[in-house]
Design an enzyme around this catalytic site. Structure first.
Site, PDB file in Angstrom:
ATOM      1  CG  ASP A 489      -1.934   1.012   1.336  1.00  0.00           C
ATOM      2  OD1 ASP A 489      -2.323   1.542   0.284  1.00  0.00           O
ATOM      3  OD2 ASP A 489      -2.383   1.328   2.464  1.00  0.00           O
ATOM      4  CD  GLU A 492      -0.166   5.420  -3.777  1.00  0.00           C
ATOM      5  OE1 GLU A 492       0.345   5.694  -2.680  1.00  0.00           O
ATOM      6  OE2 GLU A 492      -0.885   4.437  -3.959  1.00  0.00           O
ATOM      7  CG  ASP A 565      -8.243   4.656   0.591  1.00  0.00           C
ATOM      8  OD1 ASP A 565      -8.139   3.413   0.688  1.00  0.00           O
ATOM      9  OD2 ASP A 565      -7.439   5.445   1.108  1.00  0.00           O
TER      10      ASP A 565
HETATM   11  O1  MIG Z   1      -4.703   6.032   4.059  1.00  0.00           O
HETATM   12  O2  MIG Z   1      -3.343   0.857   5.722  1.00  0.00           O
HETATM   13  O3  MIG Z   1      -5.975   2.187   0.560  1.00  0.00           O
HETATM   14  O4  MIG Z   1      -6.844  -0.039   1.946  1.00  0.00           O
HETATM   15  O5  MIG Z   1      -6.660   0.007   4.737  1.00  0.00           O
HETATM   16  C1  MIG Z   1      -4.937   4.844   4.714  1.00  0.00           C
HETATM   17  C2  MIG Z   1      -4.532   1.547   5.966  1.00  0.00           C
HETATM   18  C3  MIG Z   1      -3.830   3.847   4.434  1.00  0.00           C
HETATM   19  C4  MIG Z   1      -4.913   3.016   2.518  1.00  0.00           C
HETATM   20  C5  MIG Z   1      -5.407   1.832   1.798  1.00  0.00           C
HETATM   21  C6  MIG Z   1      -6.393   1.090   2.640  1.00  0.00           C
HETATM   22  C7  MIG Z   1      -5.731   0.683   3.934  1.00  0.00           C
HETATM   23  C8  MIG Z   1      -5.232   1.910   4.653  1.00  0.00           C
HETATM   24  N1  MIG Z   1      -4.340   2.664   3.791  1.00  0.00           N
END
Ligand code: MIG
Length: 892
Positions: A489, A492, A565
């Site tokens: 995650d 980017e 999200d």
């Molecule tokens: O901004 O790790 O898209 O699936 O649960 C939150 C916590 C950070 C973003 C991900 C989301 C995940 C969350 N992460």
């Protein structure tokens, strides 16, 4: 509204006559390519143009500076190999035109000198032209203003004569973004070009945006932006870039599909403008000109902040050819381990071991199949990835052993930012080795993310990737076992308090490349290293599963992506379909959207509808935000639990078909989830359809995305097609747009006549519980009473299908009242005792008198059947025909 650098700079150049002129006396021809130079009439800077033909109807055009003061960035690691080129021939050479032909003369490239333009023709049809609007743009590298000798007064340096404010506005050497300052050590380096697609007014692709399937005209609004960003709660119908980018655009008209792959990983804008023009004929006689008709034309303008122009023109001519051509360049979808096609249960966060066990038990208690439970960031010791919170997860191995016994898996999150904590080994090692991205002053770049102050691993460095991959070794990653898989995650990368929540563009990577050059590749590289790590921990034996949020062209080779999200609102359920279709046609078949919507709390009806949609999408995961209420499928009353159970069970029963589709994606680059137009390329009414789609070539799925819907309008395309209700087996009376009544129980799904779909006869607790469950074939007859279909099968987890040909690939053919099962790939060796137990023939003309089944050994058995005169469905039951052997059923 933010005005982006590219907009400000390149948009000063308006369509018109290009100032570039080709120097055709500089042409050189080799087996690999044709090269010549072009010159800008005003600044006199020379650019080197390289054109080549690549095997399989692909052309490549590269433009770089002829003599840059330093090398410009070229994307590496995205093309799976140096493409195999074919020699081009000069078929015409005049003072101001050069015509290049392919060997078979199918294609011609006409290069015009003044202004410089290139036109690509297939036979006598002009398919696309480049720089015909004069928007070729190339900022050559210049020494910084302070280095310049005061005497140089040529026009190219006019920029430095601009006032300080003007320079600031244009952002030549530095640019402000709120409180952030981007210092451009190498000055302005942007590139751009226009393409005209002749006869096309439907264009698709360039994910990721929360947008429609059909790309829109951008002439009076924002360009589509490709810049990977973490945008929490991104808006619907927005062209701002979100988490991932694939710079591939597809254009379609009834007899042709073409593609433009703009290989550039810096921030990119794409402007689209469709209009009607007089028909363009390459050799225009007076008579022909008189007959000119209006035809559509789509102009596409690409602008990138840096790098070179490196563009691949995919000539199709069919959509499936485009998918193959793109895969030939960037690779195909990795074959997922079977478990990952099951249902995934995620939440931010499952709190501790007890919580995990309870949720796991909940699925059994409510008789709902699932394969994977997920752990989000809170499972770690203070957001130090590769560690466990010792209070909440005291014995992670034991917890995994528990899941293993239940034949289930665990996925944990591993983000790319590393907590700046000298006591954290991962940090101190990476710091010592110099593995972090640097800031513009050469210090480790520090940003804020979940753990607080953090550094970012430089995944563009192959040595860092290798080191990172080694972190997944069971010995190194304490508490991990071989049922643990990974979720990347925030890649980017997401940097809190950074400009647009990402890394400074002037941060510095491996080989001194600035972040601006590689930005859109950051997540791609992390997923690459993670997948490699999972393969390596198994000594090369097991397939990895890695889900990534950020992606680029080629990410399909490393696993799955999701759309980030989204919000628990009907509009997000609806837009998830075009979003997933767009990602799918850009090469990434393994994609999904958070079921239920991540942010907020879905009302039960929305949740139910989302499960029903997700069950027919490639990656199927329920997920919810920290602030959202618990959302396990059994928390919404008996009736809703029942409906969700049914949706998930349908998914599991469908897995043989889905796995076969993934095999086709893996071997033949066919997207699993397809826009209707891909399957019906000649039917204009399908070109804009985005509320339904094809899953493979056999199923048409129309999710219900409206609240309290009583009926939906379904387009069943093709007047010569027959469609069957997938659950009731009833032949649909008509094709075209039909009003289909719906209840909350399920969503409309139709099987296309002419196809055979392999299913399991029932669902199990997880995919691994289903190995021995027998098969069922749904044979849907077409107008000729024929049907074909296939089944791919292997152990579901290893690479033995590749190395040891441990797979089965069967073909089912229904023809002249007989259904046969044959091998399609004799090299496959896999054996299983699993049988086909049931066959349902849809649209069978009349009640048969007797039915027999013969296996290869010549044994002939009579088969029990029932025939439903109302639906014309013939059901053959209690069969015991081996799935790994040849057989034939004859209906008399
Ligand atoms: O901004 O790790 O898209 O699936 O649960 C939150 C916590 C950070 C973003 C991900 C989301 C995940 C969350 N992460």
């Amino acid at each position: 509204k933010i005005i982006f650098y590219l907009d400000r700079r390149q948009k000063l150049l308006h369509p018109g006559k290009s100032l570039y002129r080709a120097l055709l006396d500089s042409v050189t021809l080799s087996d690999e390519n044709v090269k010549f130079q072009i010159v800008h009439e005003e600044n006199k800077v020379l650019l080197q143009v390289e054109i080549c033909e690549i095997e399989g109807n692909i052309f490549r055009l590269k433009i770089d500076e002829a003599a840059p003061i330093r090398a410009r960035y070229k994307v590496s690691d995205v093309l799976i190999k140096e493409p195999t080129t074919k020699r081009l021939f000069i078929s015409q050479e005049e003072a101001d035109v050069l015509v290049l032909s392919s060997i078979n003369k199918d294609y011609k490239l006409q290069v015009t000198a003044k202004p410089f333009q290139v036109e690509l023709q297939s036979k006598d049809e002009t398919v696309l032209s480049m720089n015909s609007n004069g928007l070729l743009y190339f900022e050559h590298l210049q020494p910084p203003p302070s280095d310049r000798k005061p005497t140089t007064k040529n026009k190219e340096e006019a920029a430095s004569d601009l006032s300080k404010e003007e320079q600031d506005y244009l952002g030549l050497w530095q640019e402000k973004f709120g409180s952030f300052l981007d210092i451009k050590a190498h000055g302005p380096t942007s590139v751009g070009m226009d393409f005209s697609l002749h006869g096309f007014d439907h264009v698709y692709g360039i994910p990721q945006h929360t947008e429609a399937l059909l790309l829109k005209n951008t002439s009076d609004g924002d360009a589509y932006r490709l810049y990977n960003l973490d945008i929490f709660g991104h808006k619907i119908h927005d062209k701002i870039g979100i988490y991932g980018s694939v710079p591939l655009l597809l254009a379609h008209k009834p007899n042709r599909t073409s593609g433009i792959f703009w290989l550039n990983s810096s921030e990119t804008l794409v402007d689209i403008n469709t209009k009607a023009v007089a028909e363009h004929t390459p050799s225009r006689s007076a008579a022909e000109t008189a007959k000119q008709r209006a035809m559509p034309l789509t102009d596409v303008r690409w602008m990138s902040e840096s790098g070179i122009i490196d563009v691949f023109l995919l000539m199709g001519p069919t959509a499936f050819d485009i998918f193959k051509q793109f895969a030939q360049l960037t690779g195909t979808q990795a074959l997922p381990p079977l478990f990952s096609l099951g249902y995934h249960q995620c939440r931010w966060n499952y709190e501790n071991e007890q919580d995990v066990k309870a949720v796991d038990a909940g699925f059994d208690e409510h008789d709902i199949p699932y394969d994977v439970i997920w752990l989000d960031i809170e499972h770690t010791d203070g957001k130090r990835y590769f560690t466990w919170d010792k209070k909440k997860f005291q014995n992670p191995r034991k917890m995994q052993e528990h899941l293993r016994k239940k034949k289930r898996k665990l996925v944990v999150i591993i983000d790319p930012h590393i907590k700046a904590d000298p006591m954290y080994t991962l940090y101190s090692q990476a710091k010592d080795k110099g593995y972090f991205v640097k800031d513009r002053n050469g210090k480790d770049f520090e940003g804020i993310c979940w753990p607080g102050s953090s550094c970012y691993l430089d995944f563009t460095n192959p040595e860092v990737r290798k080191w990172y991959a080694d972190q997944f070794a069971f010995k190194t990653y304490k508490g991990s076992t071989n049922i643990l898989f990974v979720w990347n995650d925030m890649n980017e990368p997401s940097v809190f308090k950074g400009a647009e929540l990402t890394m400074q563009k002037d941060a510095v990577h491996y080989n001194n490349w600035e972040h601006r050059e590689v930005h859109n590749l950051y997540g791609f590289y992390q997923q690459m290293a993670t997948a490699e790590g999972l393969i390596r921990r198994s000594s090369g034996k097991e397939r990895p599963f890695v889900l990534t949020r950020s992606f680029f062209a080629g990410s399909q080779k490393y696993g799955a992506v999701w759309t980030g999200d989204n919000t628990a609102e009907w509009g997000y359920l609806k837009i998830s379909i075009p979003m997933l279709l767009t990602i799918s046609i850009a090469g990434i078949s393994f994609c999904g959207a958070d079921v239920g919507g991540f942010i907020g709390d879905p009302e039960p009806e929305l949740l139910v509808r989302w499960y029903q949609a997700g069950a027919y999408q490639p990656f199927f995961r329920g997920h919810s935000n920290m602030e959202s209420k618990r959302r396990e499928p059994w928390l919404f009353g008996k009736k809703n639990t029942q409906i969700i159970r049914e949706a998930i069970r349908e998914r599991y029963v469908l897995l043989p078909y889905l796995y076969t589709l993934f095999y086709r994606a893996h071997t033949a680059a066919e997207p699993v989830m397809r826009p209707l137009w891909v399957e019906f390329p000649g039917k204009i009414e399908t070109f804009g359809v985005e509320n339904e789609y094809m899953l493979g070539n056999a199923l048409l799925v129309h999710p219900v995305t409206e609240q309290e819907a009583k009926a939906v309008s379904v387009l069943l395309p093709g007047s010569e097609e027959i469609w069957y209700d997938f659950r009731k087996f009833k032949r649909m009376e008509d094709s075209g747009t039909l009003k289909i009544p719906v209840t909350l129980e399920n969503i409309p799904v139709f099987q296309r006549g002419g196809t055979v779909i392999p299913l399991k006869t029932t669902a199990g607790k997880s995919t691994e519980w289903m190995t021995d469950i027998s098969y069922e074939l749904h044979v849907a007859l077409d107008t000729e009473a024929c049907a074909i279909g296939e089944l791919y099968l292997d152990d579901g987890h290893s690479f033995q299908y590749l190395h040891k040909t441990q797979f089965l690939y069967r073909k089912f053919t229904f023809h002249r009242n007989s259904l046969s099962s044959r091998c399609t790939d004799e090299s496959g060796q896999y054996h299983t005792a699993c049988v086909v137990e049931r066959v349902i023939v849809l649209g069978f003309g009349q009640q048969p008198t007797f039915v027999t089944a013969c296996s290869k050994d010549g044994k002939e058995l009579e088969v029990a059947f029932t025939y439903d005169t109302k639906t014309s469905a013939l059901m053959l039951e209690n069969l015991a025909l081996r799935i790994d052997a040849d057989w034939e059923i004859c209906i008399n």
